[in-house]
Enzyme design. Structure first.
Site, PDB file in Angstrom:
ATOM      1  N   HIS A  62       9.026 -26.658   0.900  1.00  0.00           N
ATOM      2  CA  HIS A  62       8.499 -27.784   0.730  1.00  0.00           C
ATOM      3  C   HIS A  62       7.090 -27.139  -0.485  1.00  0.00           C
ATOM      4  O   HIS A  62       6.214 -27.998  -0.573  1.00  0.00           O
ATOM      5  CB  HIS A  62       7.736 -28.481   1.603  1.00  0.00           C
ATOM      6  N   GLU A 108       0.934  -1.153   0.105  1.00  0.00           N
ATOM      7  CA  GLU A 108      -0.069  -0.053   0.172  1.00  0.00           C
ATOM      8  C   GLU A 108       0.808   1.253  -0.031  1.00  0.00           C
ATOM      9  O   GLU A 108       0.535   2.242  -0.676  1.00  0.00           O
ATOM     10  CB  GLU A 108      -0.981   0.068   1.130  1.00  0.00           C
ATOM     11  N   LYS A 110     -14.193   0.570  -3.596  1.00  0.00           N
ATOM     12  CA  LYS A 110     -15.247   0.862  -2.550  1.00  0.00           C
ATOM     13  C   LYS A 110     -16.449   1.345  -3.068  1.00  0.00           C
ATOM     14  O   LYS A 110     -17.711   1.116  -2.889  1.00  0.00           O
ATOM     15  CB  LYS A 110     -14.520   1.528  -1.389  1.00  0.00           C
TER      16      LYS A 110
END
Lengths: 410, 410
Positions: free
Chosen positions: A285, A256, A398
């Site tokens: 792994h 951000e 938003k």
């Protein structure tokens, strides 16, 4: 407290391109105050006091918040009080996990809710709060003293609700952005409730501020890994399960703060790498194959805990063929050997690496680590000449979500 | 069951470059059998039976395994039995988390341990098993019937131990690699112990096999996102908390299978993207800024659960100023609206996206999702002409770690 080792073949990472002048720019920047938080003692005391008050009436504390409003607290809890069952975080509006988590809280009369939103208008957090409030009302348990609000001091939907209902508020100072708010009530209230020593955490933050040379070195290495070496992925590889959440917090802080379309002069912003948090040995792994043999587009910063070498159970009887080398060894030794071996193997593949070592998983070291990474990101923002404190790229989504819900038929 | 929508502006993703011939190559490749697992009914019944036997004597099942030996089971549990406390996974040799997790198991006489390692020589798993065995011995609780071994049928350190101590074994077929082993005892035994319906899971796997056209479409879109659009990061953005572990499983599957130095002809292998698992809406508050405004090096596959729209509590009283649009809405509606809005916002920023939609979080849908992503990765391996079933890049580190411990002073 912390130690940075540049282990990779590329000597260019050792250049100190981030300099005292960037430090001065950062700490003189108007409206930016995160680096000053260790000095604001009253703020730490207020969090401790409020935690003690809540403890008098409640057994459990639940944080309702998302992103910067939860990751700081989650980081401190995961690293310093991982066995605690006293603090929980409800972040998402996922309908399945919401239902399950609320049911798992048990006796709701024993639960205090801390609603956290810097802007006071985060729609997920407000929606989750509404839903929980309605559950409390249905059980005749809704009372104003079941809640604490943590937000900006100004007037916003959350503080208006608090003031109308006589709900206690703690404030995030106006010069602290959400993702830099771990050393405000956002992180400190849940930490104090779980019994974490805030004074030691604060001392760690102060250490970071006092070791300017270390911060310039850390910021330089991280900056050069993408600006000079052109690595497009910055791997933060933590060799500690309890630092996994720190990795997620760092991912947010980096992503951000540093990924911007335009710089401070409104010109095209410089290119920046994408953070990828991993955990060792687990991700040896899973993702190591790609880091080693995939495109050479990665720089890996290993985060290691020095004290682990002498910790864990000692293997007296290795039992299995081929495991003889573990006789008399502690589990922590194996973890450390694998971290070192993985770095050496990556060097063999031409992947540049560095190590950020912390002494132990203590409040002091975590305080130093958190403040150091915040300072590194802030300093990189200065050398890139960008605004590291806004997030224009998250606003459009938003607005669109609200519009979609407002316009659709019910 | 599953649906793939190509939502991005780039029409090139719609090309069907992965074709029937790649499918034929995959299913005829010697030593590769993961796609056949839904047909091997006896293997599913054996896992169910063994789970029932263990349940007769034990209340809790603990998987000791790492990477491909744990991620499959963890994925099934997280998505289909997230509230279960009956199954735990101990993966890492982290000395702190090891200690805490073993202590949290409580009465060890009630715990059955399943040791999982395809090779039978994974040093973390063998070390953790030794350490736990020594705890059991110290409490006079070590008995062979406290353990089940899941490994290759051949002779290896783990199966040798099992045979010497009369410990029950379940086998991973020789044509199934660790990261493709979720539909063997590796994933199925813990799933069955937690009460997940294996027959429905298997039916989902069969659906995926029968819908070849869908698999070619999914593989083509994923392949073109890096080969044609040159996106170096493949974001798997799951809008479900319970699919977070699926994202980690996918990350391993993709990274270990597709990132290779050389192809099947021993020539330089093609370039492949790096997977980055995210969760919505949480990561809208952390990484979205970078996906939207950072370098345009990402392709985002949104993983959405259709049934969520009608789930979760309904908000009767939105309480907060600005939240009026939530009146009468369910929490799940908000989640879905945010997923759609985020995709639309990313399109506006020129970031290509696609949606993989699953009907619901059910065993059938999870079975179909898991098999479809395995098939996609296998098919991409075929079009890239690489061996998607080895992992040479992780071997060097293992050897170095053993050497470091063997040579260092005690």
């Amino acid at each position: 407290m912390l130690l940075l080792k540049l282990t990779q073949v590329e000597s260019s990472l050792e250049d100190r391109v981030v300099k005292k002048e960037h430090w001065d720019q950062l700490i003189n920047r108007e409206g930016v105050g995160f680096f000053d938080l260790p000095n604001r003692v009253s703020l730490w005391k207020a969090a401790d006091k409020r935690a003690a008050e809540i403890k008098e009436s409640f057994r459990k504390l639940v944080v309702l918040g998302i992103g910067g409003s939860s990751l700081g607290g989650r980081t401190l809890l995961a690293a310093l009080a991982p066995a605690s069952k006293d603090v929980e975080f409800i972040e998402n509006v996922d309908p399945c996990s919401w239902q399950r988590r609320v049911e798992a809280l048990g006796d709701l009369s024993q639960v205090h809710f801390v609603v956290v939103s810097k802007s006071g208008s985060t729609m997920e957090t407000l929606s989750v709060t509404c839903a929980i409030k309605e559950v409390l009302i249905s059980k005749s348990l809704f009372k104003n003293h079941c809640f604490t609000v943590v937000s900006d001091a100004g007037s916003n939907p959350l503080t208006e609700w608090a003031r109308q209902n006589d709900i206690r508020e703690l404030h995030i100072p106006s010069d602290i952005g959400g993702r830099f708010s771990v050393f405000t009530a956002v992180g400190l209230l849940p930490a104090a409730f779980a019994g974490i020593n805030l004074e030691k955490l604060r001392a760690g933050g102060s250490w970071a501020l006092q070791n300017q040379e270390f911060q310039l070195q850390l910021a330089s290495a991280l900056y050069l890994s993408f600006s000079e070496l052109k690595k497009s992925i910055t791997v933060l590889w933590s060799y500690s399960d309890d630092l996994l959440t720190f990795g997620l917090w760092f991912q947010q802080l980096w992503a951000e703060s540093l990924a911007k379309t335009v710089d401070r002069k409104n010109l095209k912003a410089p290119w920046v790498s994408t953070p990828l948090p991993l955990v060792g040995t687990n991700d040896q792994h899973s993702v190591l194959q790609q880091v080693a043999e995939g495109t050479k587009d990665k720089f890996a910063l290993f985060l290691e805990v020095a004290s682990f070498t002498s910790m864990g159970p000692k293997i007296s009887e290795p039992t299995f063929r081929g495991l003889e080398f573990m006789k008399g060894r502690k589990l922590g030794e194996l973890l450390q050997a694998e971290a070192l071996a993985t770095r050496q193997a990556l060097s063999g593949y031409g992947v540049p690496t560095a190590v950020l070592q912390i002494e132990e998983l203590s409040p002091e070291c975590l305080g130093a680590l958190i403040m150091s990474t915040q300072l590194a990101v802030g300093l990189i923002g200065e050398i890139m000449e960008i605004n590291a404190y806004d997030q224009p790229g998250v606003e459009l989504g938003k607005k669109l979500a609200k519009k979609l819900l407002a316009e659709s038929e019910r």
